[in-house]
Design an enzyme around this catalytic site. Structure first.
Site, PDB file in Angstrom:
ATOM      1  N   PHE A  74       3.741  -2.760  -3.315  1.00 55.14           N
ATOM      2  CA  PHE A  74       2.839  -3.428  -4.262  1.00 55.14           C
ATOM      3  C   PHE A  74       3.435  -4.174  -5.433  1.00 55.14           C
ATOM      4  O   PHE A  74       2.977  -5.136  -5.793  1.00 55.14           O
ATOM      5  CB  PHE A  74       1.589  -2.471  -4.813  1.00 55.14           C
ATOM      6  N   LYS A  75       4.780  -3.591  -5.886  1.00 58.74           N
ATOM      7  CA  LYS A  75       5.320  -4.398  -6.883  1.00 58.74           C
ATOM      8  C   LYS A  75       5.717  -5.663  -6.635  1.00 58.74           C
ATOM      9  O   LYS A  75       5.958  -6.834  -7.587  1.00 58.74           O
ATOM     10  CB  LYS A  75       6.505  -3.491  -7.123  1.00 58.74           C
ATOM     11  N   ASP A  76       5.542  -6.114  -5.266  1.00 58.63           N
ATOM     12  CA  ASP A  76       6.004  -7.574  -5.207  1.00 58.63           C
ATOM     13  C   ASP A  76       4.777  -8.446  -5.728  1.00 58.63           C
ATOM     14  O   ASP A  76       5.103  -9.582  -6.319  1.00 58.63           O
ATOM     15  CB  ASP A  76       6.003  -7.879  -3.436  1.00 58.63           C
TER      16      ASP A  76
END
Ligand code: PLP
Length: 452
Positions: free
Chosen positions: A109-111
């Protein structure tokens, strides 16, 4: 829109300056000066695509970027996602959905925030005719996502500290096999908290920071939080109207950045019933939300390494609101916590949060159960969120990483080894990493030698 520090001793900054600064000079974290009310915009938002919604949301905050430029940055940031929905919401059962946040370039999710942050940095370098050196500490996914946000961008270098041997081999390859000459993967002795403490100390050295135009890319940067609000909003808008008022987002949690973004959106007038903080065996936040005491403990490496923390760096933002926006009180809480390793809140207000925790044994069991019941494979972080779902709510579980990033854990649990083409391609590439002690002086020397 201006941004203020949780510790109240930094003059308010505009969006771009707050993003470039990362940690506020008074040691606090930036927050918007006000949170606008979105409740009357929800109908208008319903028809928007993910990038359109993201633009409409961010323009409220990034008022110092011309709208056309902001739109171009947002569009560019979501082009490297492999699913056309960007953040698809999948129904697993009655009252149970999964929000898949792993279709970006590093499959976690950090993208969502870091693709955008990379493009914001690129714009800043262009506008100011400056170079920038980005520094971060990672327990796994942040570093990979930050690196892929800045890959080959001109006038930038990125230095990522991670605990040697404590990130998965594939996570390490995502950082150390890019072949890009502006990327430095620094494998540090110790735990993630050791790496993060070294990072904090380096960033606290103001002259060093200014000399190399350092910017922090760990989970405390303002630009890590705001873009994450968007997928909660996008998911909420895609729920059947009858479910919307009763939804609880269940969030695998470490540094508290992901779930905080959802909670901020709720404070902006989106009627979300609650949030569940799902931790692994490193459960400082579980203990806080069940007892009102925030007490540091040792880190126990787990099957969900991106949640192996004991001090949740974004928690200070929650404290700011929960003590009634009293910056002096925040300073007192943080000072007590720093000197004694604990803080007990009197009449602790947990707002709409609940919490769960999950041992490694339970993680494996849940991966097996979810596979048997739903024919759906969850990664070990996401598995934590399936513990004790609240039957009175519609649960939206945030799937924070692709199971293909953790093939050994999944294979041990269900006998199937998930794969992903982008990870297969990494296996034949050379690992280029630099081993260092978790010693600020040694790390500074490395940065000085390689900074742009
Ligand atoms: C970073 C990460 C988490 C924890 O998110 P926080 O914002 O630090 O709470 C959970 N799952 C995965 C896969 C992650 O990469």
């Amino acid at each position: 829109m201006k941004f203020i520090s949780t510790r109240g001793q930094t003059p308010p900054l505009g969006f771009s300056d707050a993003v470039a600064t990362g940690l506020a000079p008074d040691g606090g974290l930036f927050l918007p000066e006000q949170l606008p009310d979105l409740s009357r915009d929800l109908g208008r938002f319903e028809k928007l695509s993910y990038p359109e919604l993201c633009f409409e949301f961010l323009r409220i905050f990034a008022t110092d970027i011309p709208p056309d430029e902001l739109r171009a940055i947002v569009n560019a940031s979501y082009t490297h996602f492999s699913d056309p929905a960007i953040a698809p919401l999948k129904r697993l059962g009655k009252n149970l959905h999964v929000l898949e946040l792993f279709h970006g370039p590093t499959l976690a999710f950090k993208d969502f925030a870091l693709q955008l942050l990379g493009n914001l940095y690129e714009r800043q370098c262009r506008v100011r005719h400056e170079s920038i050196n980005v520094l971060g500490a990672t327990s796994g996914d942040t570093g990979a996502a930050a690196i892929h946000g800045l890959l080959e961008k001109p006038r930038t270098a990125i230095f990522i500290l991670y605990p040697d041997g404590r990130v998965s081999p594939l996570q390490e390859r995502q950082m150390a096999c890019t072949g890009a000459d502006n990327v430095f993967a620094l494998a540090v002795d110790g735990t993630f908290d050791d790496a993060q403490n070294a990072l904090k100390e380096i960033l606290g050295d103001q002259p060093f920071r200014l000399r190399h135009r350092l910017s922090a890319v760990n989970s405390i940067n303002l630009a890590r939080i705001l873009p994450q609000c968007v997928y909660y909003l996008h998911a909420w808008l895609r729920l059947p109207a009858a479910e919307r008022g009763n939804v609880e987002f269940v969030v695998p949690t470490g540094n508290f950045g992901n779930v905080l973004a959802g909670w901020i959106l709720q404070k902006m007038g989106v009627p979300i019933a609650g949030f569940k903080v799902a931790t692994n065996q490193n459960d400082i936040l579980y203990r806080l939300f069940t007892t009102g005491e925030y007490r540091m403990g040792p880190v126990h490496p787990s099957l969900a390494p991106s949640m192996d923390i004991q001090v949740a760096s974004n928690f200070e933002r929650f404290i700011y609101y929960t003590v009634g926006r009293d910056a002096a009180k925040v300073r007192e809480v943080m000072q007590t916590f720093k000197t004694t390793g604990a803080y007990r809140f009197e009449n602790f207000n947990r707002d709409t949060f609940s919490a769960s925790h999950c041992t490694d044994g339970e993680i494996s069991g849940i991966i097996g159960r979810v596979y048997r019941e739903h024919r759906y494979i969850v990664d070990p972080h996401t598995a934590c969120a399936f513990k004790d779902l609240n039957p009175a709510r519609v649960s939206v579980v945030l799937a924070t990483a692709s199971p293909a990033k953790f093939p050994d854990t999944i294979k041990a649990a269900i006998g199937v080894e998930p794969t992903h083409p982008s990870l297969e391609a990494l296996k034949s590439r050379a690992v280029v990493k630099h081993r260092l002690k978790a010693d600020p002086a040694a790390i500074k020397a490395f940065i000085t030698a390689h900074a742009v």
